[in-house]
Design an enzyme around this catalytic site. Sequence first.
Site, PDB file in Angstrom:
ATOM      1  CE1 TYR A  82      22.425  56.489  11.591  1.00 47.41           C
ATOM      2  CE2 TYR A  82      22.931  54.290  12.364  1.00 47.41           C
ATOM      3  CZ  TYR A  82      22.128  55.407  12.374  1.00 47.41           C
ATOM      4  OH  TYR A  82      21.017  55.425  13.151  1.00 47.41           O
ATOM      5  CD  GLU A 140      16.235  51.936   9.025  1.00 43.80           C
ATOM      6  OE1 GLU A 140      16.635  52.421   7.946  1.00 43.80           O
ATOM      7  OE2 GLU A 140      16.543  50.798   9.414  1.00 43.80           O
ATOM      8  CG  ASP A 183      19.751  45.650  12.079  1.00 44.11           C
ATOM      9  OD1 ASP A 183      18.592  45.980  11.708  1.00 44.11           O
ATOM     10  OD2 ASP A 183      20.473  46.401  12.764  1.00 44.11           O
ATOM     11  CG  ASP A 218      19.585  50.174   9.319  1.00 40.81           C
ATOM     12  OD1 ASP A 218      19.755  50.800   8.255  1.00 40.81           O
ATOM     13  OD2 ASP A 218      19.782  50.660  10.446  1.00 40.81           O
ATOM     14  NE  ARG A 268      21.459  56.199  16.195  1.00 40.45           N
ATOM     15  CZ  ARG A 268      21.083  57.476  16.148  1.00 40.45           C
ATOM     16  NH1 ARG A 268      21.528  58.324  17.058  1.00 40.45           N
ATOM     17  NH2 ARG A 268      20.274  57.909  15.223  1.00 40.45           N
ATOM     18  CD  GLU A 279      15.395  45.964  17.245  1.00 43.22           C
ATOM     19  OE1 GLU A 279      14.333  46.605  17.101  1.00 43.22           O
ATOM     20  OE2 GLU A 279      15.530  45.063  18.094  1.00 43.22           O
ATOM     21  CG  HIS A 327      24.674  51.092   9.820  1.00 43.45           C
ATOM     22  ND1 HIS A 327      23.933  50.710  10.913  1.00 43.45           N
ATOM     23  CD2 HIS A 327      23.830  51.723   8.992  1.00 43.45           C
ATOM     24  CE1 HIS A 327      22.686  51.099  10.756  1.00 43.45           C
ATOM     25  NE2 HIS A 327      22.587  51.715   9.599  1.00 43.45           N
TER      26      HIS A 327
END
Length: 669
Positions: free
Chosen positions: A299, A9, A84, A82, A301, A86, A346
């Site tokens: 990271y 990403e 997850d 990532d 977020r 999303e 993360h």
Amino acid sequence: MSKNLVIVESPTKARTLTQYLGSDYQILASMGHVRDLPKGEFGVDVDHNFEPKYVIPKNKMKMVNQLVKSTEGVTNLYLATDPDREGEAIAWNLLKVIEQKSKAKMARQKYQRVVFHEITKDAVLDAFSHPRDLDQNLVEAQQARRILDRLVGYKLSPLLWKKVKSKLSAGRVQSVALRLVVEREREIEAFKSEEYWVIEVEVSRQQPEARDQFVITLAKINGKKAEVKNQKEADQAVSDLKVSDYSVSSVESKEVKKYPNPPFTTSTLQQRAANVLGFVPKRTMSVAQSLYENGLITYMRTDSVNLSPQAVSATRKFIEENYGRNYLPEKPRAYKVKSRLAQEAHEAIRPTNVSRQSIDGSPDEKKLYDLIWKRMVVCQMAEAVVNETAVEVEASATSQKYLLRATGQQIKFDGWYKVYEKAPITEQVLPTLVKGEALDFKNINPQQKFTEPPARYTEATLIRDLEKNGIGRPSTYAPTISTLYDRLYIEKMEGKKIAPTPIGKTTIDFLMKYFSDIFDYSFTAEMEDDLDSIAQGKAEMPPTMKKFWGPFEAKVEKVAEEADKMKVEVETTDEICDKCGKPMVVRYGRFGKFLACSGFPDCKNTKALNEETGMKCPDCKTGDVVTRRTKRGKTFWGCSNWPKCKFASWTKPKLEVSKPEEKGQTLQG
DNA sequence: CAGTGAGCGAGCTTCCGCTTGACTT
């Protein structure tokens, strides 16, 4: 020759991976999602299994085309987004776009899905040696989430345009955030302040060598909780306590361990930066982004408090070398997320290198880094040990029996407190008292107080409560609050507090009247249960959507036909129109609040609203300095007498210093 | 550096979640 392409990403993540994978791998960033439902239309075919229509947003087109071009001639395509929901969907959408756009008639692009939970060399290499297929169930769960949000947002917003005011918006997340603010405000409005008294007595020991004085507070009267509600009751207690005999009835001491806080997540970092540095979440995030891009922190977020084993052992080593063995717990501390709804793609937010105690950078960056660094170090340090003492003193006079208390706390071992300049507790040392010991009365201090209403939200505490309910994600906390400002649902009060506007209150009244189930605090949690079922293959997206859509659509239609248009309350003021004498009211315009004559449209008089800068105009000396905004949204300071007085400034005018010469001398001396 | 609102009813507004820059005054 084999060519390897990896897609992630973010460009920063891409740069880090380059170091681990070497020159055989080309690594590119997708910049988040590459496809989405179209902005300008509903985009969900509710009659055909809720089939979503995906488009590539205009501003992403160039980047996506380049990405697709880079896949030409590639032997191995790795989707390393990532781990997850999303991230899985980003990978799937990437693949769809590549399949669609690839000119070459080659067979279906060969791809591999790669996931890792921490960006360390070991974890990354391990992930690349164990690739897997895309998880279609997880992708379907993300689509369900996306579609549900579209159904709610794009059906209810137009309803608001019709029934409340044009250009408003409603959504699963933003409307709950607004609801919290509105309900808090109504609690404050309904709050009735009550009088109560705190009675403190100063006493001293009678020992000739140690006549220590200390303060005890009235706690009980005749064995019941002391409730002194008015002057008369206070006077009674004071006159009794002045003539009482005092004796220590109980002394209790115990050692209490104080544990450090877990490392930062997005939400807790935002809280702490707000409390300690006065940053709004938006500012915190932009400073953190810069630290991240410079490789100084992980990271920013994240909802996880996990730490990589390497980071933990490096921190333990740092603690032992810099603070000594005593400050190192036997075993590393492991932290667990409280929320079941966390995705934990993360790590926690921590310094990438704990031995880097301070950094070069802007003042904001230095301050935020310092918070993050300390939080990481203390989360692996030994607990502090505090000696807590509770003393009870009896005072008897006439028929009444009074009980007074004092509590003390003394740090026995500072543990993780050592890292902070100021320990998070203040020491209160009481003299060493003996049970039965008599004390001398010295002084009495009755204080009249009033109960306070609950505090208004700040941006940071609002985010804390959203997170507590599992509503919203780390990447959306700050933007959600910006939306509430943009819609004029909330406004900032003094002291960084936020309050709802009449538009915000009316919107919530409307939504709660007809759709209270959707804006219930548990709605998201229940949605997550459904999404879990889909992700585990126990349920499918279309029937799950249908269950919601059927009654929802019917309700929307009914409300559209039957509900009355809401009236937004208008705030009146004491200000009198200087043209026609009618009172003036507060209106919300394109540039925020202003005063307008209530005689509109007969009288078109308007006036700047005094934003309480508390300053007089330096030019005309009669008008007030008010904050205003240009057409482009930039804030400036002007005079409330405009257009008569033309004063305007980009910077906040300073109050004039009466004697500038003296100031110069002070600076020299 | 500076206008705003109501209704008339053109035509447009709007969701959540994942990511960075590119535009000036």
